[in-house]
Design an enzyme around this catalytic site. Structure first.
Site, short mmCIF file in Angstrom:
data_model
loop_
_atom_site.label_atom_id
_atom_site.label_comp_id
_atom_site.label_asym_id
_atom_site.label_seq_id
_atom_site.Cartn_x
_atom_site.Cartn_y
_atom_site.Cartn_z
N ASP A 269 0.62 -1.33 -0.04
CA ASP A 269 0.03 0.17 0.06
C ASP A 269 0.86 1.32 0.24
OD1 ASP A 269 1.18 -0.16 2.62
OD2 ASP A 269 -0.97 0.25 3.44
N SER A 270 2.21 1.10 0.24
CA SER A 270 2.94 2.29 -0.18
C SER A 270 3.02 2.59 -1.45
CB SER A 270 4.63 1.71 0.15
OG SER A 270 4.92 0.54 -0.68
N LYS B 83 -1.62 -9.16 2.27
CA LYS B 83 -0.96 -8.86 3.52
C LYS B 83 -2.13 -7.96 4.47
CE LYS B 83 2.82 -5.86 3.73
NZ LYS B 83 2.27 -4.67 4.52
N ASP C 38 -1.41 -6.36 -0.80
CA ASP C 38 -1.35 -5.41 0.52
C ASP C 38 -2.92 -4.93 0.78
OD1 ASP C 38 -0.21 -4.68 2.82
OD2 ASP C 38 0.78 -3.16 2.04
N GLU D 231 -2.07 -5.51 8.23
CA GLU D 231 -1.44 -4.86 9.58
C GLU D 231 -2.00 -5.17 10.66
OE1 GLU D 231 -0.09 -0.81 8.75
OE2 GLU D 231 0.67 -1.28 6.84
N GLU E 86 8.42 -4.66 11.22
CA GLU E 86 8.87 -3.34 10.53
C GLU E 86 9.11 -2.42 11.92
OE1 GLU E 86 6.35 -1.39 7.84
OE2 GLU E 86 7.71 0.21 7.84
#
Ligand code: KIV
Length: 261
Positions: free
Chosen positions: A42-43, A110, A81, A112, A179
């Site tokens: 998502d970056s 993925k 993501d 978070e 991270e």
């Protein structure tokens, strides 16, 4: 790679290399390298769209980038993501979001955080969708974390991360991104788990590493956190190529005979 190869790498002590990618041309280049897997992160909201954080990533943005990468990535394993809040709705909406990424060409998703994600992780893994977890300095939680801050520096913070990773492993994640934690904690967390860890700013002892493609190619000028190493001077290479083109156009040196019909 498939999810069993991730596990085999951990067991054999061979490192896992992961890089982000958001477009077809870069995916074609990655397809011809020995990189283990590709994260459509998502970056993308930051690197491809210029937003200041990842909260602006949407389902449609992630579907679009995942599909483009999938068309270029050959047989590379692709992780899509889940964007901000897309997996914190009703189970039905969450599944639809995961389905969109898988049908766009991802082989896994993925997401978070840990607390509150377990039921969804159990449900999607039971539905045939492998899940990579992501803990530590989770950018989607930046407002809860008070900014982009290294996590797990206190005993209670480290203990919470230990609980989180065990919760994610128990729920069915096949691997975890860790991270922004101290290197010693990255090592401890990795040793606690039977599933592999992939670190970013988490030291050398995780089972693998991930970097943003633009960072590792040296394309990013205005963002250089401590954990980033540029393995190429992509920015200068790009700029020099473009300047050479402009000069050739201006001087009449391009096009030459070989470029003419
Ligand atoms: O979106 C992303 O690029 C990521 C990596 C930093 C792990 O989540």
């Amino acid at each position: 790679m498939n999810i069993f190869d991730f596990q085999k790498k951990k067991m054999s002590g061979n490192k896992i290399s992961m890089v982000t990618c958001y477009d077809y041309t870069s995916a074609r280049i990655l397809a011809g390298t020995s990189i283990d897997c590709i994260l459509v992160g998502d970056s993308a909201a930051m690197t491809m769209h210029g937003y200041k954080d990842t909260l602006s990533a949407t389902m449609e943005m992630m579907r679009y980038h995942t599909a483009a990468v999938s068309r270029g990535a050959g047989d590379k394993f692709i992780i899509g993501d889940m964007p901000f809040a897309s997996y914190r709705k009703s189970l039905s909406d969450n599944i639809t979001a995961a389905q969109i990424l898988m049908q766009a060409g991802a082989h896994a998703i993925k997401l978070e955080g840990a607390a509150g994600n377990q039921d969804f992780i159990r449900h999607v893994t039971e539905s045939g969708i492998p899940v990579m977890g992501h803990i530590g300095l989770t950018p989607q939680f930046m407002h809860m974390l008070g900014g982009f801050k290294v996590q797990g520096k206190t005993q209670s913070g480290a203990d919470r991360l230990k609980e989180d990773i065990l919760m994610l492993q128990e729920a069915g994640c096949f691997a975890l991104v860790i991270e922004g934690v101290p290197a010693s904690l990255g090592q401890e967390l990795t040793q606690l788990l039977s599933i592999p860890t992939i670190g970013i700013g988490a030291g050398p002892h995780t089972d693998g590493q991930v970097l943003v493609l633009q960072d590792l190619l040296g394309l990013t000028l205005d963002f250089k956190p401590k954990f980033v190493k540029a393995f190429a001077d992509g920015h200068d290479q790009f700029r020099n190529g473009i300047e050479a083109y402009v000069q050739a156009v201006n001087s009449g040196g391009f096009p030459e005979d070989e470029h003419c019909y």
